[in-house]
Design a protein around this motif. Structure first.
Motif, PDB file in Angstrom:
ATOM      1  N   TYR A  94      47.643  26.876  -6.634  1.00 50.26           N
ATOM      2  CA  TYR A  94      48.491  27.461  -7.664  1.00 50.26           C
ATOM      3  C   TYR A  94      47.961  26.995  -9.024  1.00 50.26           C
ATOM      4  CZ  TYR A  94      51.634  28.591  -3.834  1.00 50.26           C
ATOM      5  OH  TYR A  94      52.178  29.080  -2.678  1.00 50.26           O
ATOM      6  N   VAL A  95      47.209  27.877  -9.680  1.00 48.39           N
ATOM      7  CA  VAL A  95      46.582  27.549 -10.963  1.00 48.39           C
ATOM      8  C   VAL A  95      47.651  27.590 -12.051  1.00 48.39           C
ATOM      9  CG1 VAL A  95      44.795  28.185 -12.611  1.00 48.39           C
ATOM     10  CG2 VAL A  95      44.415  28.530 -10.158  1.00 48.39           C
ATOM     11  N   TYR A  96      47.810  26.476 -12.767  1.00 50.13           N
ATOM     12  CA  TYR A  96      48.837  26.417 -13.810  1.00 50.13           C
ATOM     13  C   TYR A  96      48.264  26.352 -15.223  1.00 50.13           C
ATOM     14  CZ  TYR A  96      47.972  21.356 -13.974  1.00 50.13           C
ATOM     15  OH  TYR A  96      47.392  20.118 -14.108  1.00 50.13           O
ATOM     16  N   GLU A  97      46.946  26.129 -15.360  1.00 50.59           N
ATOM     17  CA  GLU A  97      46.361  26.140 -16.700  1.00 50.59           C
ATOM     18  C   GLU A  97      44.845  26.218 -16.595  1.00 50.59           C
ATOM     19  OE1 GLU A  97      47.158  22.677 -18.944  1.00 50.59           O
ATOM     20  OE2 GLU A  97      46.310  21.289 -17.492  1.00 50.59           O
ATOM     21  N   CYS A  98      44.242  26.611 -17.708  1.00 47.46           N
ATOM     22  CA  CYS A  98      42.779  26.681 -17.834  1.00 47.46           C
ATOM     23  C   CYS A  98      42.383  25.977 -19.121  1.00 47.46           C
ATOM     24  CB  CYS A  98      42.295  28.132 -17.826  1.00 47.46           C
ATOM     25  SG  CYS A  98      40.513  28.316 -18.123  1.00 47.46           S
ATOM     26  N   VAL A  99      41.497  25.015 -19.021  1.00 46.98           N
ATOM     27  CA  VAL A  99      41.003  24.263 -20.168  1.00 46.98           C
ATOM     28  C   VAL A  99      39.561  24.692 -20.417  1.00 46.98           C
ATOM     29  CG1 VAL A  99      40.498  21.974 -21.104  1.00 46.98           C
ATOM     30  CG2 VAL A  99      42.517  22.318 -19.676  1.00 46.98           C
ATOM     31  N   GLU A 100      39.256  25.076 -21.641  1.00 44.12           N
ATOM     32  CA  GLU A 100      37.898  25.474 -22.008  1.00 44.12           C
ATOM     33  C   GLU A 100      37.325  24.433 -22.955  1.00 44.12           C
ATOM     34  OE1 GLU A 100      35.396  29.398 -23.524  1.00 44.12           O
ATOM     35  OE2 GLU A 100      37.598  29.410 -23.487  1.00 44.12           O
TER      36      GLU A 100
END
Length: 702
Positions: free
Chosen positions: A342-348
């Protein structure tokens, strides 16, 4: 080397001077030939084909502690790119794209905890094998910490065991996919493979192999779980971003119970591109539930929570033909998926410093490294430098798990406090040539305090203190909370200040070649850094200064009020002390009178009990017997008095006989017999009376 980039003076140490001269040229890819474990730094010397060690904790200035060389009995013929030590510091794994070396480490003793007491060169037994490797990790489920799991380029796993006699053997191997076809351009240096090739793996949290056996039992309270009943699922990452798990007993070779490979884990919310096509690394943080970190070559990092999949999706055999393969040494699980991501965020993260949005971005593989002492953060090393990423979700999950009320919505994790990244070391800018190599050769963490030690491809060493600006210490409440649902949780002032100081960008240590950059580009870089400080640092610091000023003014007013209340309370305290003294005196008087009254009451009760005619029948019978005994005693006393008088008369007669010795009294035979009989009878009577008196005395207890 500047003091700000090398406060430990490692670049002046003879070991790193020798290492700088021994590094190979034209290194293109980021690797990890440096490791720190138990304050001992291990680094690979490619020129002398040895491992150099140094106790960093005892190194205060250059050259004060000697370094050691661990020589290999069988040096490798391939290039070493990674170095990995097990937790018990007994074995060291060295591996590259084309081979594996396992070294048995010697014992440490003596001053500064050096190997074999401080010998300069130590020859160590090694196991050398030529095999194409993608990733190698020590298995955490090994009871003696001697099992090394290796992912090969043929989509297969190999499990090595380091035996006590120094030998290494392969105890198990199985495939996790079809053999890749080497017909496509490589996105990872040194490899060519298709999208279904496995590029990395990591171990998830341990689970029970047969949880139904322990249903209804308190596993934490009763130690009923055997070590062999615990399994460590393996999360395998493919290049196309798919993740699947491997379960089963990998330590014992059994064809009937070979490792089970599940289908691809579902990722929610679903994405059309399956969250990228250029995956490079995966790390599973040991939290509850575990957080899986997946890094892409584009700089995107996805954070997902590994939970059970309740959607009920099944894998159809006709839906995906590529997943319908089977090998003799592995089993594919086509049943309902048990878990999902369950992906809750993406950091770039920034792969280099770029000044405008239209600048051409730089892509490179990202290598993830978890912090064993702090599970809420991890590090990223790549050709553009080093990043540190903090995950507040870990502490939120721990707070939710340890909450006294599991259903309390106040403890549910919140996504308002998102993860943040800090650019620690920068190796590229927009002016760096595309073909110019700027990789990181290794990084290690020196704990207490946490210091990051990084080795650059130029041979320079950068050591930097790692500070978690978003860490808030847990403060236990002084007063017990009566009703947590009704009480409003007020945010702490230091937490509020840290939120104000939180910034989206960071200013890293810039380590670039000054010869290849023009003065105009240096000025542009300086303007960029100044603009970041002006927008991200100074503006927020001004806001914090105003906030702190308001807080100080409010605290001064509160202090004045509290001082007035304190004076009032001191006066009230004096009055209470006087009243307490007066009450204490009265208490002592009352206590004295009460004790006298208690004694008098006891005396009255005793007298009343004596005068009370109410007696039980048994007591009346005993009273009559006592009276009879008393009468007998009186009679015996009278008889004793008579006997005493008779004895006195006898004594008087004897005295008279002694006086009148000359006078002789002659008795007849019958008189003499009569007197003797009378005296004998009197003696017997006296004896009997004395016996009866003694019995009566014993009965009456006189």
């Amino acid at each position: 080397m500047s003091l700000c980039t090398d406060p430990l003076y490692l670049n002046e140490h003879p070991m790193f001077r020798e290492l700088k001269n021994s590094l190979p040229e034209n290194i293109k890819d980021t690797r990890n030939i440096l490791e720190i474990h138990d304050n001992v730094l291990y680094v690979w010397n490619a020129k002398d084909l040895c491992v150099m060690t140094l106790n960093v904790a005892t190194t205060h200035k250059a050259g004060d502690v000697a370094y050691q060389k661990l020589l290999l009995t069988d040096p490798p013929i391939f290039e070493i790119k990674n170095l990995l030590i097990n937790e018990t510091s007994t074995h060291l794994a060295l591996w590259g794209n084309l081979g594996l070396v396992v070294m048995e480490l010697p014992k440490r003793w003596g001053k500064n905890g050096m190997f074999q007491g401080g010998k300069e060169e130590i020859r160590c037994t090694v196991y050398n094998e030529t095999v194409e490797i993608r990733r190698a990790r020590w298995h955490p489920g090994s009871t003696n910490d001697s099992h090394l799991l290796v992912l090969t380029s043929e989509n297969a796993f190999r499990l090595y065991e380091c035996e006590a006699d120094g030998k290494i053997r392969v105890i198990n191997s199985w495939k996790v996919g079809g053999r890749p076809a080497y017909n496509s351009p490589s996105k990872m240096p040194g490899f060519t493979y298709t999208d279904d090739a496995s590029v990395d793996f990591d171990f998830a949290m341990p689970t029970l192999r047969e949880p139904e056996k322990f249903a209804g039992k308190d596993i934490g309270k009763n130690n009923i779980v055997d070590w062999n009943e615990i399994e460590w699922p393996i999360l395998v990452l493919r290049e196309n971003g798919e993740v699947f798990t491997v379960r089963g007993d990998v330590f014992h070779v059994n064809q009937s119970k070979c490792p089970v490979i599940s289908g691809t884990l579902s990722m929610y919310p679903p994405d059309y591109e399956n969250y990228g096509k250029d995956s490079s690394s995966i790390v599973c943080l040991q939290s509850t539930p575990p957080i899986v970190v997946i890094a892409m070559c584009s700089g995107k990092i996805y954070h997902a929570i590994l939970l059970k999949d309740d959607s009920g999706n099944r894998i159809d055999g006709d839906q995906n033909e590529n997943e319908a393969w089977s090998e003799y040494d592995s089993t594919y699980d086509r049943r309902t998926r048990k878990e999902a991501l369950y992906v809750y965020e993406c950091v770039e993260i920034e792969l280099g410093l770029f000044f405008a949005h239209n600048d051409e971005k730089y892509n490179c593989p990202i290598h993830l490294r978890s912090d064993k002492c702090n599970k809420s953060r991890y590090f990223c090393s790549h050709n553009a430098g080093i990043h540190m990423v903090n995950l507040p979700m870990v502490s939120q999950l721990d707070e939710y798990i340890n909450a006294p009320e599991k259903n309390d919505d106040a403890h549910l994790p919140s996504l308002s406090n998102q993860s943040s990244s800090q650019y620690l070391i920068c190796r590229r800018t927009k002016h760096t040539e595309a073909n110019k190599a700027t990789p990181i050769l290794g990084l290690g963490l020196l704990q207490e305090p946490c210091v990051l030690i990084a080795l650059l491809h130029t041979g320079d060493v950068v050591s930097r203190s790692v500070i978690d600006f978003y860490y808030v210490p847990k403060i236990e409440p002084v007063e017990p909370v009566i009703d947590k649902k009704k009480k409003v949780q007020k945010e702490e002032f230091d937490v509020y200040i840290k939120k104000l100081l939180k910034r989206e960008t960071s200013q890293p240590l810039i380590k670039i070649d000054t010869k290849s950059i023009s003065p105009r580009e240096c000025l542009q870089l300086l303007y960029h850094a100044t603009d970041i400080f002006r927008k991200e640092h100074f503006a927020k610091q001004d806001t914090v200064r105003e906030t702190i000023g308001k807080k100080v003014s409010a605290l001064k007013v509160m202090k004045t009020q509290l001082l007035k209340e304190l004076d009032t309370l001191m006066e009230t305290k004096k009055e209470l002390q006087q009243t307490a003294e007066h009450l204490a005196e009265r208490y002592e008087d009352i206590k004295y009178v009460q004790e006298n009254l208690a004694q008098r009451a006891k005396k009255v009760l005793r007298l009343v009990n004596y005068k009370e005619p109410s007696m039980t029948p048994v007591e009346k019978v005993e009273a009559k017997e006592l009276r009879k005994m008393e009468i007998k005693i009186n009679e015996m006393n009278i008889k004793l008095l008579e006997l005493k008088r008779k004895s006195e008369q006898v004594e008087h007669i004897e005295n008279n006989e002694s006086i009148e010795k000359r006078k002789e009294v002659v008795f007849r035979g019958d008189q003499e017999n009569t007197i003797k009989n009378s005296l004998g009878q009197m003696a017997n009577d006296i004896k009997n009376l004395i016996t009866e008196v003694k019995k009566l005395e014993e009965e009456v207890s006189i």
